[in-house]
Design a protein around this motif. Sequence first.
Motif, PDB file in Angstrom:
ATOM      1  N   VAL A 348     -22.372 -18.329  22.127  1.00  0.00           N
ATOM      2  CA  VAL A 348     -21.344 -17.889  21.180  1.00  0.00           C
ATOM      3  C   VAL A 348     -22.069 -17.471  19.901  1.00  0.00           C
ATOM      4  O   VAL A 348     -22.979 -18.162  19.440  1.00  0.00           O
ATOM      5  N   SER A 349     -21.668 -16.350  19.334  1.00  0.00           N
ATOM      6  CA  SER A 349     -22.316 -15.889  18.090  1.00  0.00           C
ATOM      7  C   SER A 349     -21.702 -16.604  16.886  1.00  0.00           C
ATOM      8  O   SER A 349     -20.589 -17.155  16.977  1.00  0.00           O
ATOM      9  N   PHE A 350     -22.399 -16.541  15.753  1.00  0.00           N
ATOM     10  CA  PHE A 350     -21.843 -17.107  14.518  1.00  0.00           C
ATOM     11  C   PHE A 350     -20.507 -16.439  14.184  1.00  0.00           C
ATOM     12  O   PHE A 350     -19.541 -17.113  13.829  1.00  0.00           O
ATOM     13  N   ALA A 351     -20.452 -15.113  14.350  1.00  0.00           N
ATOM     14  CA  ALA A 351     -19.213 -14.387  14.028  1.00  0.00           C
ATOM     15  C   ALA A 351     -18.049 -14.916  14.862  1.00  0.00           C
ATOM     16  O   ALA A 351     -16.945 -15.143  14.352  1.00  0.00           O
ATOM     17  N   GLN A 352     -18.306 -15.122  16.143  1.00  0.00           N
ATOM     18  CA  GLN A 352     -17.225 -15.581  17.015  1.00  0.00           C
ATOM     19  C   GLN A 352     -16.759 -16.983  16.620  1.00  0.00           C
ATOM     20  O   GLN A 352     -15.560 -17.261  16.544  1.00  0.00           O
ATOM     21  N   ALA A 353     -17.715 -17.870  16.364  1.00  0.00           N
ATOM     22  CA  ALA A 353     -17.353 -19.247  16.005  1.00  0.00           C
ATOM     23  C   ALA A 353     -16.557 -19.266  14.694  1.00  0.00           C
ATOM     24  O   ALA A 353     -15.556 -19.984  14.561  1.00  0.00           O
ATOM     25  N   PHE A 354     -16.985 -18.455  13.721  1.00  0.00           N
ATOM     26  CA  PHE A 354     -16.303 -18.399  12.419  1.00  0.00           C
ATOM     27  C   PHE A 354     -14.874 -17.846  12.583  1.00  0.00           C
ATOM     28  O   PHE A 354     -13.923 -18.326  11.963  1.00  0.00           O
ATOM     29  N   TYR A 355     -14.755 -16.842  13.443  1.00  0.00           N
ATOM     30  CA  TYR A 355     -13.446 -16.241  13.732  1.00  0.00           C
ATOM     31  C   TYR A 355     -12.473 -17.303  14.269  1.00  0.00           C
ATOM     32  O   TYR A 355     -11.326 -17.402  13.832  1.00  0.00           O
ATOM     33  N   HIS A 356     -12.959 -18.125  15.206  1.00  0.00           N
ATOM     34  CA  HIS A 356     -12.076 -19.147  15.780  1.00  0.00           C
ATOM     35  C   HIS A 356     -11.728 -20.231  14.757  1.00  0.00           C
ATOM     36  O   HIS A 356     -10.615 -20.748  14.742  1.00  0.00           O
ATOM     37  N   ALA A 357     -12.688 -20.571  13.888  1.00  0.00           N
ATOM     38  CA  ALA A 357     -12.469 -21.649  12.899  1.00  0.00           C
ATOM     39  C   ALA A 357     -11.523 -21.232  11.778  1.00  0.00           C
ATOM     40  O   ALA A 357     -10.969 -22.077  11.087  1.00  0.00           O
ATOM     41  N   THR A 358     -11.359 -19.926  11.601  1.00  0.00           N
ATOM     42  CA  THR A 358     -10.525 -19.445  10.486  1.00  0.00           C
ATOM     43  C   THR A 358      -9.279 -18.717  11.007  1.00  0.00           C
ATOM     44  O   THR A 358      -8.169 -19.211  10.894  1.00  0.00           O
ATOM     45  N   LYS A 359      -9.494 -17.577  11.656  1.00  0.00           N
ATOM     46  CA  LYS A 359      -8.349 -16.722  11.987  1.00  0.00           C
ATOM     47  C   LYS A 359      -7.549 -17.232  13.189  1.00  0.00           C
ATOM     48  O   LYS A 359      -6.314 -17.238  13.159  1.00  0.00           O
ATOM     49  N   VAL A 360      -8.247 -17.661  14.236  1.00  0.00           N
ATOM     50  CA  VAL A 360      -7.508 -18.115  15.432  1.00  0.00           C
ATOM     51  C   VAL A 360      -6.809 -19.446  15.134  1.00  0.00           C
ATOM     52  O   VAL A 360      -5.622 -19.612  15.404  1.00  0.00           O
ATOM     53  N   GLY A 361      -7.563 -20.386  14.566  1.00  0.00           N
ATOM     54  CA  GLY A 361      -6.962 -21.682  14.231  1.00  0.00           C
ATOM     55  C   GLY A 361      -5.842 -21.525  13.225  1.00  0.00           C
ATOM     56  O   GLY A 361      -4.775 -22.137  13.339  1.00  0.00           O
ATOM     57  N   GLY A 362      -6.043 -20.673  12.245  1.00  0.00           N
ATOM     58  CA  GLY A 362      -5.055 -20.488  11.176  1.00  0.00           C
ATOM     59  C   GLY A 362      -3.731 -19.946  11.701  1.00  0.00           C
ATOM     60  O   GLY A 362      -2.661 -20.268  11.171  1.00  0.00           O
ATOM     61  N   ALA A 363      -3.797 -19.135  12.753  1.00  0.00           N
ATOM     62  CA  ALA A 363      -2.580 -18.486  13.267  1.00  0.00           C
ATOM     63  C   ALA A 363      -1.530 -19.507  13.717  1.00  0.00           C
ATOM     64  O   ALA A 363      -0.344 -19.200  13.793  1.00  0.00           O
ATOM     65  N   LEU A 364      -1.983 -20.724  13.994  1.00  0.00           N
ATOM     66  CA  LEU A 364      -1.052 -21.774  14.405  1.00  0.00           C
ATOM     67  C   LEU A 364      -0.106 -22.173  13.265  1.00  0.00           C
ATOM     68  O   LEU A 364       0.966 -22.725  13.495  1.00  0.00           O
ATOM     69  N   PHE A 365      -0.519 -21.903  12.044  1.00  0.00           N
ATOM     70  CA  PHE A 365       0.222 -22.382  10.877  1.00  0.00           C
ATOM     71  C   PHE A 365       0.976 -21.268  10.151  1.00  0.00           C
ATOM     72  O   PHE A 365       1.693 -21.522   9.195  1.00  0.00           O
ATOM     73  N   GLY A 366       0.757 -20.026  10.558  1.00  0.00           N
ATOM     74  CA  GLY A 366       1.403 -18.905   9.875  1.00  0.00           C
ATOM     75  C   GLY A 366       0.366 -17.849   9.588  1.00  0.00           C
ATOM     76  O   GLY A 366      -0.598 -17.681  10.322  1.00  0.00           O
ATOM     77  N   LYS A 367       0.544 -17.140   8.474  1.00  0.00           N
ATOM     78  CA  LYS A 367      -0.362 -16.046   8.139  1.00  0.00           C
ATOM     79  C   LYS A 367      -1.455 -16.618   7.215  1.00  0.00           C
ATOM     80  O   LYS A 367      -1.459 -16.387   5.992  1.00  0.00           O
ATOM     81  N   VAL A 368      -2.350 -17.402   7.793  1.00  0.00           N
ATOM     82  CA  VAL A 368      -3.465 -17.962   7.030  1.00  0.00           C
ATOM     83  C   VAL A 368      -4.745 -17.818   7.847  1.00  0.00           C
ATOM     84  O   VAL A 368      -4.694 -17.709   9.070  1.00  0.00           O
ATOM     85  N   GLY A 369      -5.892 -17.806   7.151  1.00  0.00           N
ATOM     86  CA  GLY A 369      -7.172 -17.779   7.870  1.00  0.00           C
ATOM     87  C   GLY A 369      -7.908 -16.470   7.769  1.00  0.00           C
ATOM     88  O   GLY A 369      -8.907 -16.261   8.467  1.00  0.00           O
ATOM     89  N   SER A 370      -7.450 -15.565   6.904  1.00  0.00           N
ATOM     90  CA  SER A 370      -8.185 -14.317   6.711  1.00  0.00           C
ATOM     91  C   SER A 370      -8.013 -13.847   5.269  1.00  0.00           C
ATOM     92  O   SER A 370      -7.260 -14.442   4.491  1.00  0.00           O
ATOM     93  N   ILE A 371      -8.755 -12.784   4.922  1.00  0.00           N
ATOM     94  CA  ILE A 371      -8.616 -12.217   3.566  1.00  0.00           C
ATOM     95  C   ILE A 371      -8.198 -10.762   3.728  1.00  0.00           C
ATOM     96  O   ILE A 371      -8.935  -9.824   3.456  1.00  0.00           O
ATOM     97  N   GLU A 372      -7.004 -10.596   4.259  1.00  0.00           N
ATOM     98  CA  GLU A 372      -6.443  -9.267   4.488  1.00  0.00           C
ATOM     99  C   GLU A 372      -5.042  -9.262   3.892  1.00  0.00           C
ATOM    100  O   GLU A 372      -4.436 -10.319   3.701  1.00  0.00           O
ATOM    101  N   GLN A 373      -4.559  -8.079   3.652  1.00  0.00           N
ATOM    102  CA  GLN A 373      -3.230  -7.953   3.057  1.00  0.00           C
ATOM    103  C   GLN A 373      -2.192  -8.702   3.883  1.00  0.00           C
ATOM    104  O   GLN A 373      -2.197  -8.616   5.122  1.00  0.00           O
TER     105      GLN A 373
END
Length: 421
Positions: A348-373
């Motif tokens: 697993v690459s660093f990018a992939q692991a970071f993606y799961h720790a922020t964006k994928v995990g965050g999606a469970l709680f709503g629109k959290v886990g990224s820095i996008e509009q």
Amino acid sequence: MANAKVKILRGNIVYAKSDKELQEINAGYVVIRDGVIDGVYSQLPTQYQDVVVEDFQNDVIIPAFSDLHVHAPQYPQRGLAMDKILAEWLDQYTFPLEEKYANLDFATQVYDSFCDDLIANGTFHVAIYGTIHTEATSHLIERLEKKGLYAYVGKVNMDQNCPDGLKETVEDSLLETERFLQKYASNVTAKPILTPRFAPTCTQKLLCGLGKLAQKYQVGVQTHLVESLWEAQEAKRLFPDVECDTEIYEKAGLLGYGPFIGGHFIFPSNKDVEILKKYNGIAVHCPDATVNVIAGIMPFATLASQGVKIGLGSDIAAGHNLGIYTQVAKTVQLSKIKSFYEEGHSPVSFAQAFYHATKVGGALFGKVGSIEQGYEANLLVVKNTSDHYQKLSPIQSVERFCHVGQPNQIVARFLRGEKIQ
Ligand code: GUN
Ligand code: FE
């Protein structure tokens, strides 16, 4: 919008666009409107030129982390008692500690410090196990709600294969669970979730009763799924009419009413995968726990390529690090051991692991886990980790932070745009 509250942060910006690509912006701007990200820019648009900018210079703005599997009552045991594997570890160390949560004074001390340390470590979204004790678990969920953290919190259910002090009757377990669900049904950020501990400690009667509550209150469920070969065998021995661990929860009618969070998912059969996907469940990789007390490694890259949603968990106290950033680094490390010693697995690459720790995990709680509009501004600012003789890119700086970082290298924290702690 009239009277909207606008706030602007400046710094290097890093977030995950996908499992393959991290986005970095050098000296960029995050414009936050009423707690939500309105735009991310490398040049500040002229319309904002009169707004005060909070400048973090060379430090890096990243999304806050999500911990999808953690036992708050085990916090006093972190980094201790690591000489046993799962069944003996539970019996000898963990269950005796959990019995202490009948004492609300003790629970309050632990849970208050646990919540403070979650924030210190940059975890703002979290799925937590309490104990069987309703009062103690109530304190925990109230504390999280007061802090405004996104959480799913469970009063644990157990009615067999545990010490008498933790063994509930089916009737008591269901009544207390219903009381907990009702009391916190209208919480805004910290919500209740059903938490049958795992198949070995729950009878079918208890699980079916919880299934009825899931439907009545439209709530989700978290549990441990195929976390060890012992657990998978016990599940089949105790529930002879199922083909796999995950089917136990499907047959009990627990799935389909809210989030479905399966801790570990290390030894899934095809059927486990099929059921998890059918109910839009998420598997949780807990690398430290895997090394300390479970002794198996999740086939992370293989499951992800099959479309299984995966988040990361600290699994305190089987895991010893509360910071999810540490588990990002360990996900990469363990994936190489898995791919080296077993055929058919990829690193697993660093990018992939970071993606799961922020964006994928965050999606469970709503629109959290990224820095996008459109994402809530739940953000951390981490110190630039460059050496004085070698400048790192923002992405490298975050990669190093995940490997060697400490909470005191998180220099600012924003929850829905407000600075906290
Ligand atoms: N399986 C059942 N209970 C537990 C626990 O408390 N921790 C871990 N890691 N696995 C479990
Ligand atoms: Fe666990």
